[in-house]
Design a protein around this motif. Structure first.
Motif, mmCIF file in Angstrom:
data_model
loop_
_atom_site.group_PDB
_atom_site.id
_atom_site.type_symbol
_atom_site.label_atom_id
_atom_site.label_comp_id
_atom_site.label_asym_id
_atom_site.label_seq_id
_atom_site.Cartn_x
_atom_site.Cartn_y
_atom_site.Cartn_z
ATOM 1 N N SER A 175 -4.169 -0.246 17.001
ATOM 2 C CA SER A 175 -2.925 0.536 16.964
ATOM 3 C C SER A 175 -2.807 1.320 15.662
ATOM 4 O O SER A 175 -2.417 2.500 15.663
ATOM 5 C CB SER A 175 -1.713 -0.373 17.132
ATOM 6 O OG SER A 175 -1.703 -0.939 18.404
ATOM 7 N N MET A 176 -3.141 0.674 14.533
ATOM 8 C CA MET A 176 -3.066 1.353 13.237
ATOM 9 C C MET A 176 -4.059 2.511 13.187
ATOM 10 O O MET A 176 -3.719 3.603 12.729
ATOM 11 C CB MET A 176 -3.318 0.366 12.095
ATOM 12 C CG MET A 176 -3.282 0.993 10.707
ATOM 13 S SD MET A 176 -1.740 1.870 10.265
ATOM 14 C CE MET A 176 -0.582 0.535 10.201
ATOM 15 N N ASN A 177 -5.272 2.296 13.664
ATOM 16 C CA ASN A 177 -6.257 3.378 13.658
ATOM 17 C C ASN A 177 -5.793 4.563 14.505
ATOM 18 O O ASN A 177 -5.965 5.721 14.109
ATOM 19 C CB ASN A 177 -7.619 2.869 14.147
ATOM 20 C CG ASN A 177 -8.304 1.982 13.132
ATOM 21 O OD1 ASN A 177 -7.946 1.945 11.957
ATOM 22 N ND2 ASN A 177 -9.298 1.237 13.594
ATOM 23 N N GLN A 178 -5.185 4.282 15.641
ATOM 24 C CA GLN A 178 -4.666 5.365 16.476
ATOM 25 C C GLN A 178 -3.554 6.130 15.760
ATOM 26 O O GLN A 178 -3.514 7.367 15.791
ATOM 27 C CB GLN A 178 -4.139 4.820 17.799
ATOM 28 C CG GLN A 178 -5.226 4.369 18.741
ATOM 29 C CD GLN A 178 -4.650 3.915 20.059
ATOM 30 O OE1 GLN A 178 -3.880 4.653 20.700
ATOM 31 N NE2 GLN A 178 -5.014 2.719 20.481
ATOM 32 N N SER A 179 -2.657 5.401 15.119
ATOM 33 C CA SER A 179 -1.561 6.050 14.387
ATOM 34 C C SER A 179 -2.085 6.888 13.235
ATOM 35 O O SER A 179 -1.633 8.019 13.014
ATOM 36 C CB SER A 179 -0.577 4.999 13.860
ATOM 37 O OG SER A 179 0.045 4.324 14.925
ATOM 38 N N LEU A 180 -3.044 6.354 12.485
ATOM 39 C CA LEU A 180 -3.622 7.108 11.367
ATOM 40 C C LEU A 180 -4.374 8.339 11.858
ATOM 41 O O LEU A 180 -4.323 9.400 11.224
ATOM 42 C CB LEU A 180 -4.539 6.211 10.536
ATOM 43 C CG LEU A 180 -3.853 5.101 9.757
ATOM 44 C CD1 LEU A 180 -4.887 4.145 9.157
ATOM 45 C CD2 LEU A 180 -2.941 5.664 8.676
ATOM 46 N N LYS B 10 4.675 6.575 7.076
ATOM 47 C CA LYS B 10 5.521 7.639 6.521
ATOM 48 C C LYS B 10 4.876 8.282 5.304
ATOM 49 O O LYS B 10 4.888 9.504 5.157
ATOM 50 C CB LYS B 10 6.905 7.093 6.145
ATOM 51 C CG LYS B 10 7.797 6.830 7.329
ATOM 52 C CD LYS B 10 9.148 6.281 6.899
ATOM 53 C CE LYS B 10 9.968 5.896 8.113
ATOM 54 N NZ LYS B 10 11.231 5.255 7.746
ATOM 55 N N VAL B 11 4.318 7.471 4.413
ATOM 56 C CA VAL B 11 3.722 8.038 3.198
ATOM 57 C C VAL B 11 2.432 8.788 3.521
ATOM 58 O O VAL B 11 2.149 9.816 2.907
ATOM 59 C CB VAL B 11 3.524 6.975 2.096
ATOM 60 C CG1 VAL B 11 2.371 6.048 2.378
ATOM 61 C CG2 VAL B 11 3.329 7.627 0.749
ATOM 62 N N VAL B 12 1.657 8.321 4.487
ATOM 63 C CA VAL B 12 0.453 9.068 4.884
ATOM 64 C C VAL B 12 0.854 10.430 5.438
ATOM 65 O O VAL B 12 0.259 11.453 5.084
ATOM 66 C CB VAL B 12 -0.402 8.273 5.906
ATOM 67 C CG1 VAL B 12 -1.468 9.163 6.545
ATOM 68 C CG2 VAL B 12 -1.041 7.068 5.233
ATOM 69 N N GLU B 13 1.859 10.459 6.272
ATOM 70 C CA GLU B 13 2.319 11.729 6.845
ATOM 71 C C GLU B 13 2.774 12.699 5.759
ATOM 72 O O GLU B 13 2.501 13.890 5.823
ATOM 73 C CB GLU B 13 3.461 11.470 7.835
ATOM 74 C CG GLU B 13 3.913 12.711 8.554
ATOM 75 C CD GLU B 13 4.907 12.409 9.650
ATOM 76 O OE1 GLU B 13 4.963 13.205 10.600
ATOM 77 O OE2 GLU B 13 5.625 11.387 9.571
ATOM 78 N N LEU C 118 0.810 -1.214 0.000
ATOM 79 C CA LEU C 118 0.000 0.000 0.000
ATOM 80 C C LEU C 118 0.849 1.272 0.000
ATOM 81 O O LEU C 118 0.523 2.242 -0.682
ATOM 82 C CB LEU C 118 -0.931 -0.031 1.209
ATOM 83 C CG LEU C 118 -2.069 0.939 1.273
ATOM 84 C CD1 LEU C 118 -2.875 0.970 -0.013
ATOM 85 C CD2 LEU C 118 -2.965 0.612 2.461
ATOM 86 N N ALA C 119 1.936 1.287 0.725
ATOM 87 C CA ALA C 119 2.804 2.467 0.767
ATOM 88 C C ALA C 119 3.362 2.777 -0.619
ATOM 89 O O ALA C 119 3.422 3.946 -1.019
ATOM 90 C CB ALA C 119 3.936 2.263 1.769
ATOM 91 N N ASP C 120 3.756 1.758 -1.353
ATOM 92 C CA ASP C 120 4.279 1.972 -2.707
ATOM 93 C C ASP C 120 3.228 2.625 -3.606
ATOM 94 O O ASP C 120 3.529 3.540 -4.372
ATOM 95 C CB ASP C 120 4.737 0.656 -3.327
ATOM 96 C CG ASP C 120 5.972 0.080 -2.651
ATOM 97 O OD1 ASP C 120 6.663 0.818 -1.916
ATOM 98 O OD2 ASP C 120 6.236 -1.121 -2.856
#
Length: 172
Positions: A145-150, A109-112, A65-67
């Protein structure tokens, strides 16, 4: 604008997220993470296809997904990702801890750094009882954890229940 849309199964989160990305006025790319392993999942995927505009570009990517997001990173682009919990499921099923961690970190990183409009769809799985098996507990922990980070990386977070959007975060 970066917007995280959370909700349960059949909560209306997908329809709400699609409306959010459609108002951008930018070309939309729909990034799908689902893999249809059975007839029921195939029907769900088909329903999603029927419910989104035909002119939206589609990229199907269950793992990297990041790519994909890196390749779409432009201020002139609107992207919707559906959905993060399916993406996590795909990675967990690989049973490759190193790959899981690499993909999660690259994604954050890519979302940020994403410069266009980004609408992220994820299931909220932490409202029920504690799962009985190890994999289900691990999935719930990873998704939470992923939802919190996003949520930390987006300026808007909306929880959808019974088709009703409830804003949790609105930073503009």
């Amino acid at each position: 604008m970066k917007h995280l849309v959370l909700g349960g199964v059949r909560s209306g989160k997908s329809a709400f997220a699609q409306k959010q990305v459609a108002v951008s006025g930018k070309p939309v790319c729909y990034v799908a993470t689902a893999q249809a392993w059975d007839d029921d999942m195939e029907k769900r995927v088909q329903l999603h296809k029927e419910n989104r505009p035909a002119e939206w570009r589609l990229i199907e990517e269950p793992l990297a997904l990041a790519d994909v997001l890196n390749s779409l990173n432009s201020p002139d682009q609107a992207v919707i990702v559906e959905c993060f919990t399916l993406w996590l499921t795909n990675l967990l099923c690989l049973e490759d801890e190193e790959r899981l961690e690499q993909e999660k970190q690259a994604l954050l990183k890519v979302v940020e750094a994403f410069q266009g409009d980004l609408v992220l769809v994820s299931s909220e799985v932490g409202l029920g009882i504690m799962p009985m098996n190890t994999l289900a507990r691990r999935f719930a922990d990873e998704a939470g954890s992923m939802n919190q980070s996003l949520a930390k990386l987006t300026n808007r977070v909306t929880f959808v229940a019974a088709g009703l959007p409830m804003p949790l975060k609105s930073d503009f």
